[in-house]
Design a protein around this motif. Sequence first.
Motif, short mmCIF file in Angstrom:
data_model
loop_
_atom_site.label_atom_id
_atom_site.label_comp_id
_atom_site.label_asym_id
_atom_site.label_seq_id
_atom_site.Cartn_x
_atom_site.Cartn_y
_atom_site.Cartn_z
N THR A 45 0.83 -1.21 0.00
CA THR A 45 0.00 0.00 0.00
C THR A 45 0.87 1.26 0.00
O THR A 45 0.40 2.32 -0.41
CB THR A 45 -0.98 0.02 1.19
OG1 THR A 45 -0.29 -0.30 2.38
CG2 THR A 45 -2.10 -0.98 0.98
N ASN A 48 1.74 1.92 -3.87
CA ASN A 48 0.75 2.65 -4.69
C ASN A 48 0.24 3.91 -4.00
O ASN A 48 -0.72 4.52 -4.45
CB ASN A 48 -0.37 1.72 -5.16
CG ASN A 48 -1.54 1.67 -4.20
OD1 ASN A 48 -1.42 2.02 -3.04
ND2 ASN A 48 -2.68 1.22 -4.70
N LEU A 50 -1.24 4.51 -1.20
CA LEU A 50 -2.40 4.52 -0.30
C LEU A 50 -1.94 4.88 1.11
O LEU A 50 -2.68 5.48 1.87
CB LEU A 50 -3.10 3.16 -0.27
CG LEU A 50 -4.10 2.82 -1.39
CD1 LEU A 50 -4.62 1.41 -1.21
CD2 LEU A 50 -5.26 3.79 -1.42
N GLU A 51 -0.72 4.46 1.45
CA GLU A 51 -0.15 4.80 2.75
C GLU A 51 1.05 5.72 2.55
O GLU A 51 1.86 5.49 1.64
CB GLU A 51 0.33 3.53 3.49
CG GLU A 51 -0.77 2.68 4.07
CD GLU A 51 -1.48 3.29 5.28
OE1 GLU A 51 -1.01 4.33 5.80
OE2 GLU A 51 -2.51 2.72 5.68
N ARG A 76 -1.45 5.61 -10.22
CA ARG A 76 -2.12 4.36 -9.87
C ARG A 76 -2.67 3.63 -11.09
O ARG A 76 -2.99 2.45 -11.02
CB ARG A 76 -3.26 4.62 -8.87
CG ARG A 76 -2.71 4.88 -7.49
CD ARG A 76 -3.81 5.17 -6.50
NE ARG A 76 -3.23 5.56 -5.21
CZ ARG A 76 -3.73 6.51 -4.43
NH1 ARG A 76 -4.82 7.15 -4.79
NH2 ARG A 76 -3.13 6.80 -3.30
N ILE A 81 -3.70 -3.19 -8.18
CA ILE A 81 -3.54 -3.87 -6.89
C ILE A 81 -4.80 -4.68 -6.59
O ILE A 81 -5.91 -4.24 -6.88
CB ILE A 81 -3.21 -2.88 -5.75
CG1 ILE A 81 -2.91 -3.62 -4.44
CG2 ILE A 81 -4.33 -1.88 -5.53
CD1 ILE A 81 -2.22 -2.76 -3.39
N PHE A 83 -6.52 -6.95 -3.43
CA PHE A 83 -6.38 -7.20 -2.00
C PHE A 83 -6.88 -8.58 -1.61
O PHE A 83 -7.61 -9.23 -2.35
CB PHE A 83 -7.17 -6.15 -1.21
CG PHE A 83 -6.74 -4.74 -1.46
CD1 PHE A 83 -5.65 -4.21 -0.79
CD2 PHE A 83 -7.43 -3.94 -2.37
CE1 PHE A 83 -5.25 -2.90 -1.01
CE2 PHE A 83 -7.04 -2.64 -2.60
CZ PHE A 83 -5.95 -2.11 -1.92
N ASN A 87 -12.92 -6.90 -3.11
CA ASN A 87 -13.63 -5.64 -2.93
C ASN A 87 -14.48 -5.30 -4.13
O ASN A 87 -14.40 -4.22 -4.68
CB ASN A 87 -12.64 -4.52 -2.65
CG ASN A 87 -12.04 -4.67 -1.27
OD1 ASN A 87 -12.75 -4.61 -0.29
ND2 ASN A 87 -10.76 -4.91 -1.21
N ALA A 88 -15.29 -6.24 -4.52
CA ALA A 88 -16.25 -5.97 -5.59
C ALA A 88 -17.14 -4.82 -5.18
O ALA A 88 -17.47 -4.69 -4.00
CB ALA A 88 -17.09 -7.21 -5.85
N PHE A 89 -17.51 -3.97 -6.13
CA PHE A 89 -18.51 -2.94 -5.85
C PHE A 89 -19.88 -3.61 -5.98
O PHE A 89 -20.29 -3.96 -7.07
CB PHE A 89 -18.37 -1.77 -6.85
CG PHE A 89 -16.99 -1.15 -6.85
CD1 PHE A 89 -16.32 -0.91 -5.65
CD2 PHE A 89 -16.37 -0.80 -8.04
CE1 PHE A 89 -15.06 -0.34 -5.65
CE2 PHE A 89 -15.10 -0.23 -8.04
CZ PHE A 89 -14.44 0.00 -6.84
N ARG A 149 -10.60 -6.27 -13.20
CA ARG A 149 -10.87 -4.86 -13.00
C ARG A 149 -9.57 -4.05 -12.97
O ARG A 149 -9.49 -2.96 -13.53
CB ARG A 149 -11.64 -4.68 -11.68
CG ARG A 149 -12.27 -3.33 -11.49
CD ARG A 149 -13.19 -3.34 -10.29
NE ARG A 149 -12.44 -3.51 -9.04
CZ ARG A 149 -13.00 -3.58 -7.83
NH1 ARG A 149 -14.32 -3.52 -7.72
NH2 ARG A 149 -12.27 -3.73 -6.77
N ALA A 150 -8.58 -4.63 -12.32
CA ALA A 150 -7.27 -3.96 -12.29
C ALA A 150 -6.62 -3.99 -13.67
O ALA A 150 -6.07 -2.99 -14.12
CB ALA A 150 -6.37 -4.62 -11.25
N GLN B 121 -13.92 -0.32 0.39
CA GLN B 121 -14.57 0.08 -0.86
C GLN B 121 -13.90 1.32 -1.43
O GLN B 121 -13.62 1.41 -2.62
CB GLN B 121 -16.06 0.34 -0.62
CG GLN B 121 -16.87 -0.92 -0.39
CD GLN B 121 -17.16 -1.66 -1.69
OE1 GLN B 121 -17.69 -1.10 -2.63
NE2 GLN B 121 -16.76 -2.92 -1.75
N LEU B 128 -7.85 2.21 -8.09
CA LEU B 128 -8.09 2.18 -9.53
C LEU B 128 -7.85 3.56 -10.16
O LEU B 128 -8.12 3.76 -11.34
CB LEU B 128 -9.52 1.72 -9.82
CG LEU B 128 -9.79 0.24 -9.54
CD1 LEU B 128 -11.28 -0.04 -9.47
CD2 LEU B 128 -9.13 -0.63 -10.61
#
Lengths: 241, 221
Positions: A45, A48, A50-51, A76, A81, A83, A87-89, A149-150, B121, B128
């Motif tokens: 993380t 990319n 995120l952290e 990004r 990435i 996980f 984490n599907a929407f 998706r990625a 989420q 993305l």
Amino acid sequence: MIEIENVRKSFGPLEVLKGINLTVPKGEVLTIIGGSGSGKSTLLTCINGLEPIDSGRITVDGTEVHARGTDLNKLRRKLGIVFQQWNAFPHLTVLENVMLAPRKVLGLGKAEAEAIAVKQLTHVGLGEKLNVYPTRLSGGQQQRMAIARALAMSPDYMLFDEVTSALDPQLVGEVLDTLRMLASEGMTMICVTHEMKFAREVSDRVAFFSKGVMAEIGAPQQIFENPQHPETAAFVKLTQA
Amino acid sequence: MFSYTFQWKQAFAKLPLMLDGALVTIELALLSMAIGIVLAVVLTGFRLSRIRPLVAIVTTWVEIARNTPALFQIYIAHFGVASFGLHLSPYVSLLIGITFNNAGYLAENFRGALKAIPDTQTRAARSLGMNPIQAFVHVVLPQMLRIAFLPMTNQMVWAILMTSLGVTVGMNFDLYGVTQDLNALTFRTFELFALAAVIFYVMTKIVQIGARLIAARLFRY
Ligand SMILES: Nc1ncnc2c1ncn2[C@@H]1O[C@H](COP(=O)(O)OP(=O)(O)O)[C@@H](O)[C@H]1O
Ligand SMILES: [Mg+2]
């Protein structure tokens, strides 16, 4: 190329990354193994963005991730990435899940985004599930959807964080097969995993993390058959038992 | 002892006037909901911002809206502001009072709904390449509205019923106001108010059934 130079990172008083140095050239498949809490997820993380990091430097193709003025949203796109927890929407169909970012982030038209999404979903074996909602998918299918998706953003690098750890054992294989396929296609990949057999087969190099330190890195043969560091030896032995 | 004779004909003759009033009631409820939802989203944003003065505004708003009588809120919007020299029409005062109440309740509902959406989420969306606003609009908001949909429907029902409080600030052309005026003219008290009650009932049922149909179309997951 991803270059990680002397990266340190703490959560409060807990130092989670204690000076990591690692370079991943284009085309390499690197797997990271190590005990729980050793900082593997945190490293991904941080890569990319995120952290944030406390000190050191991470660059991706020469762009410094944590520098002021770096457009993280743009960076990004290069870094897919996936996980551990899929984490599907949930409010979007499988197809819409994959189309969303190409449309909103890349600004593609509907037809073009759909063509890309269909291609990627077919690639990971979900061509029959386009108009299904993710809750109807098995864990393994959801995870493959997350991979598609990625991939729909045409990333240059893929980061995988224990993508099979939350799956029922009988679903692990299909996801690992997808990763193998990507590896054979030349994708640059960093995979955090507990699947030792997989790590051994697909990796160009394996890194062993222990308590925020990269204790050892080398060819799979070295790590699994001739570990140089006693902790690596102990860990490998434990996972083979 | 029981000397009241029902005269339904006389009451039914007033039905067109009452239905005109019902339209005003619906209009008030819809407006107060539309503005209330927007305000509630803004208040939710304030709360998420964690900026102290903004959070204080939200807290005060929500506490007053939920813990004082709606009648009081409408009074303040009329007589309260009038004592500061701001004279609003009964219609506007009623609209403000109900909107204030809606926004307070909805902000609380949205907060609960947001808690049910895991922050993974947002992380997935950001990973993305979506910016924070895109992640909120395309990923979080639709899920939040689904979770808060039933409470929103209930609030709409409340908004319709709350319009009846408008008579206390002189509102006289919504359903309840019209009924009250007709009663003063004809003294057909029972018939008129029974009729009004039925119209209120039908309106709230339509809202509930309509909401269910909309939900079935909107939320197929
Ligand atoms: N957001 C966070 N806040 C506080 N501590 C965290 C956070 N994320 C991870 N940690 C802690 O950092 C350490 C390393 O976590 P992680 O990188 O997830 O390890 P790994 O993936 O190797 O199991 C753990 O002790 C974990 O509890
Ligand atoms: Mg982890």
